[in-house]
Design a protein around this motif. Structure first.
Motif, PDB file in Angstrom:
ATOM      1  N   SER A  30       0.850  -1.182   0.000  1.00 25.14           N
ATOM      2  CA  SER A  30       0.000   0.000   0.000  1.00 25.14           C
ATOM      3  C   SER A  30       0.892   1.240   0.000  1.00 25.14           C
ATOM      4  O   SER A  30       1.855   1.313   0.751  1.00 25.14           O
ATOM      5  CB  SER A  30      -0.874  -0.004   1.254  1.00 25.14           C
ATOM      6  N   ARG A  31       0.583   2.206  -0.839  1.00 25.57           N
ATOM      7  CA  ARG A  31       1.382   3.445  -0.869  1.00 25.57           C
ATOM      8  C   ARG A  31       1.312   4.170   0.473  1.00 25.57           C
ATOM      9  O   ARG A  31       2.267   4.822   0.874  1.00 25.57           O
ATOM     10  CB  ARG A  31       0.913   4.355  -1.989  1.00 25.57           C
ATOM     11  N   GLU A  32       0.193   4.065   1.175  1.00 27.96           N
ATOM     12  CA  GLU A  32       0.073   4.684   2.495  1.00 27.96           C
ATOM     13  C   GLU A  32       1.093   4.093   3.462  1.00 27.96           C
ATOM     14  O   GLU A  32       1.677   4.806   4.269  1.00 27.96           O
ATOM     15  CB  GLU A  32      -1.338   4.497   3.052  1.00 27.96           C
ATOM     16  N   ALA A  33       1.299   2.783   3.378  1.00 26.15           N
ATOM     17  CA  ALA A  33       2.225   2.105   4.279  1.00 26.15           C
ATOM     18  C   ALA A  33       3.672   2.424   3.947  1.00 26.15           C
ATOM     19  O   ALA A  33       4.550   2.306   4.794  1.00 26.15           O
ATOM     20  CB  ALA A  33       1.999   0.601   4.228  1.00 26.15           C
ATOM     21  N   VAL A  34       3.933   2.836   2.727  1.00 26.66           N
ATOM     22  CA  VAL A  34       5.300   3.113   2.282  1.00 26.66           C
ATOM     23  C   VAL A  34       5.651   4.593   2.480  1.00 26.66           C
ATOM     24  O   VAL A  34       6.644   5.068   1.987  1.00 26.66           O
ATOM     25  CB  VAL A  34       5.465   2.691   0.802  1.00 26.66           C
ATOM     26  N   ALA A  35       4.851   5.296   3.246  1.00 19.37           N
ATOM     27  CA  ALA A  35       5.097   6.721   3.473  1.00 19.37           C
ATOM     28  C   ALA A  35       6.395   6.963   4.242  1.00 19.37           C
ATOM     29  O   ALA A  35       7.033   7.993   4.074  1.00 19.37           O
ATOM     30  CB  ALA A  35       3.924   7.340   4.217  1.00 19.37           C
ATOM     31  N   SER A  36       6.801   6.001   5.058  1.00 22.87           N
ATOM     32  CA  SER A  36       8.045   6.179   5.815  1.00 22.87           C
ATOM     33  C   SER A  36       9.249   6.035   4.895  1.00 22.87           C
ATOM     34  O   SER A  36       9.321   5.100   4.102  1.00 22.87           O
ATOM     35  CB  SER A  36       8.094   5.154   6.945  1.00 22.87           C
ATOM     36  N   PRO A  37      10.216   6.953   4.979  1.00 26.20           N
ATOM     37  CA  PRO A  37      11.401   6.882   4.112  1.00 26.20           C
ATOM     38  C   PRO A  37      12.211   5.588   4.305  1.00 26.20           C
ATOM     39  O   PRO A  37      12.753   5.050   3.354  1.00 26.20           O
ATOM     40  CB  PRO A  37      12.232   8.091   4.529  1.00 26.20           C
ATOM     41  N   GLN A  38      12.250   5.073   5.548  1.00 25.31           N
ATOM     42  CA  GLN A  38      12.997   3.841   5.812  1.00 25.31           C
ATOM     43  C   GLN A  38      12.348   2.645   5.111  1.00 25.31           C
ATOM     44  O   GLN A  38      13.040   1.819   4.519  1.00 25.31           O
ATOM     45  CB  GLN A  38      13.081   3.555   7.326  1.00 25.31           C
TER      46      GLN A  38
END
Length: 71
Positions: A30-38
């Motif tokens: 999910s793009r929402e879940a990938v919001a964190s840079p790490q």
């Protein structure tokens, strides 16, 4: 759904190509879940490594697709 990873909010789905009848596992983030840079960096590393891995006991990477909601 075949499986999921809570940490990465990934889902793995089973699919069959209708023309060739070849079976695939589709891993979706999910793009929402990938919001964190790490996490984004981790996914990019996984994709980079999987593009080069060729081994009979490791699932290969066929292609990477992205939509407005998933990678």
């Amino acid at each position: 759904m075949v499986g999921s990873a809570d940490l990465a909010a990934a889902q793995v789905k089973y699919a069959t190509d209708v023309e060739t009848q070849v079976h695939y596992a589709i891993k979706m983030f999910s793009r929402e879940a990938v919001a964190s840079p790490q996490l984004a960096a981790s996914i990019k590393r996984e994709i980079a490594v999987m593009k080069h891995v060729r081994h009979p006991n490791i699932v290969g990477l066929r292609e990477v697709l992205a939509s407005k909601t998933h990678i």
